[in-house]
Design a protein around this motif. Structure first.
Motif, mmCIF file in Angstrom:
data_model
loop_
_atom_site.group_PDB
_atom_site.id
_atom_site.type_symbol
_atom_site.label_atom_id
_atom_site.label_comp_id
_atom_site.label_asym_id
_atom_site.label_seq_id
_atom_site.Cartn_x
_atom_site.Cartn_y
_atom_site.Cartn_z
ATOM 1 N N HIS A 90 -1.323 10.460 12.070
ATOM 2 C CA HIS A 90 -2.287 11.163 13.047
ATOM 3 C C HIS A 90 -1.689 12.185 13.939
ATOM 4 C CE1 HIS A 90 -6.304 8.975 12.383
ATOM 5 N NE2 HIS A 90 -5.283 8.053 12.148
ATOM 6 N N ASP B 70 -5.021 2.341 11.506
ATOM 7 C CA ASP B 70 -5.667 2.652 9.986
ATOM 8 C C ASP B 70 -4.433 2.784 9.112
ATOM 9 O OD1 ASP B 70 -4.875 5.233 11.018
ATOM 10 O OD2 ASP B 70 -6.611 6.051 10.772
ATOM 11 N N ASP B 71 -3.366 2.770 9.777
ATOM 12 C CA ASP B 71 -1.896 3.150 8.866
ATOM 13 C C ASP B 71 -1.888 4.496 8.519
ATOM 14 O OD1 ASP B 71 -0.349 0.426 9.151
ATOM 15 O OD2 ASP B 71 -2.223 -0.379 7.859
ATOM 16 N N ARG B 72 -2.331 5.402 9.145
ATOM 17 C CA ARG B 72 -2.458 6.782 8.708
ATOM 18 C C ARG B 72 -1.260 7.699 9.771
ATOM 19 N NH1 ARG B 72 -8.471 8.507 6.998
ATOM 20 N NH2 ARG B 72 -7.345 10.004 5.704
ATOM 21 N N VAL C 5 3.497 14.000 2.251
ATOM 22 C CA VAL C 5 3.230 14.027 3.640
ATOM 23 C C VAL C 5 3.350 15.405 4.132
ATOM 24 C CG1 VAL C 5 3.384 11.668 4.188
ATOM 25 C CG2 VAL C 5 5.208 12.978 4.443
ATOM 26 N N ALA D 35 2.281 7.184 12.821
ATOM 27 C CA ALA D 35 1.264 6.596 12.377
ATOM 28 C C ALA D 35 0.612 5.751 13.255
ATOM 29 C CB ALA D 35 1.578 5.981 11.029
ATOM 30 N N PRO E 87 -5.804 13.286 9.088
ATOM 31 C CA PRO E 87 -4.751 12.413 8.832
ATOM 32 C C PRO E 87 -4.149 12.159 7.622
ATOM 33 C CG PRO E 87 -6.687 11.187 10.214
ATOM 34 C CD PRO E 87 -7.027 12.672 9.800
ATOM 35 N N MET E 88 -2.826 11.811 7.446
ATOM 36 C CA MET E 88 -2.350 11.715 6.208
ATOM 37 C C MET E 88 -1.952 10.312 5.826
ATOM 38 S SD MET E 88 0.257 14.899 6.070
ATOM 39 C CE MET E 88 1.265 14.637 7.530
ATOM 40 N N GLU E 89 -2.067 9.789 4.677
ATOM 41 C CA GLU E 89 -1.573 8.432 4.439
ATOM 42 C C GLU E 89 -0.208 8.420 4.440
ATOM 43 O OE1 GLU E 89 -3.532 6.177 3.575
ATOM 44 O OE2 GLU E 89 -5.320 7.401 3.142
ATOM 45 N N LYS E 90 0.566 7.250 4.805
ATOM 46 C CA LYS E 90 2.151 7.185 4.791
ATOM 47 C C LYS E 90 2.801 7.288 3.468
ATOM 48 C CE LYS E 90 1.897 3.364 7.256
ATOM 49 N NZ LYS E 90 2.027 2.184 8.172
ATOM 50 N N ALA F 101 -3.478 17.139 2.186
ATOM 51 C CA ALA F 101 -4.159 17.049 3.680
ATOM 52 C C ALA F 101 -4.316 18.736 4.284
ATOM 53 C CB ALA F 101 -3.104 16.420 4.668
#
Length: 215
Positions: free
Chosen positions: A190, A186-188, A156, A182, A49-52, A9
């Motif tokens: 932000h 979109d479950d990311r 993360v 998050a 944005p990052m994935e959880k 990210a």
């Protein structure tokens, strides 16, 4: 952990992460690493944005907790810390708890607040449950293998170090001090709640964040 390519990210300089060394002799919020361009904003929106974190851990009831599965479609706040922290961790979680109590009950029920220990050797499920019980009983404590937790944190861009015992007997855990937030859309991740974010900051931001809107 499921095998996947860890995202790289691109955080803005304003969202650069710091490490905090929590211990009784360091004033609590003394940075363990110098970071240029640290943000003066208490709540920061990420450019990318990052994935959880893809983690399967043990919750404060001693049950398996698949983070991605349990938080899918829910606004989610994630914090890495430890229950023996004398200052930063309890203050951060208390600030979040104050803000959560201002939300309507339906929104409180929808929100997932996760406290992932950086000190799993001492933070057993029962220890997490007792500690979080004094803050908000709906918050979920998570523990597990340190290396697994560390890898999840790194995915993360949160650094945590294995707790070390000093000569005077104090145990110090160094960890990132940001609250990862998050969107349910979109479950990311932000947004970041920075270390100096107050209860008022979270109270103002959460109503929008839980709807997936920029605060």
């Amino acid at each position: 952990m499921r095998s996947k390519t860890l995202i790289a990210a691109a955080l803005t300089a304003a969202a650069a992460l710091t490490l905090t060394a929590c211990g009784p002799d360091d004033g609590g919020d003394k940075p363990a690493a110098s970071v240029s361009g640290a943000s003066s904003k208490p709540i920061v929106a990420l450019d990318s944005p990052m994935e959880k974190p893809d983690l399967v851990l043990t919750d404060s009831d001693g049950k398996k907790y698949d983070l991605l599965e349990k938080t899918k479609g829910h606004p989610t706040l994630i914090y890495f810390g430890y229950t023996n922290c004398p200052d930063v961790c309890p203050l951060t979680m208390a600030n979040v708890a104050v803000a959560v109590k201002q939300l309507p009950k339906a929104e409180q029920d929808d929100l997932r607040v996760l406290f992932i220990t950086s000190d799993p050797e001492r933070d057993t499920p029962s220890a997490l449950k007792k500690w979080l019980g004094g803050i908000n009983t709906k918050f979920t404590g998570l523990t597990g293998d340190f290396k697994t937790i560390q890898a999840g944190a790194r995915s993360v861009n949160v650094g945590i170090e294995k707790p070390v015992k000093k000569k005077n007997g104090d145990i110090v855990s160094t960890h990132g001090a940001q609250v990862l937030m998050a969107s349910p859309k979109d479950d990311r991740i932000h947004w970041l709640g920075m270390q100096d974010a107050t209860a008022d900051n979270y109270t103002s931001a959460l109503p929008k964040i839980i709807k997936g809107q920029n605060p």
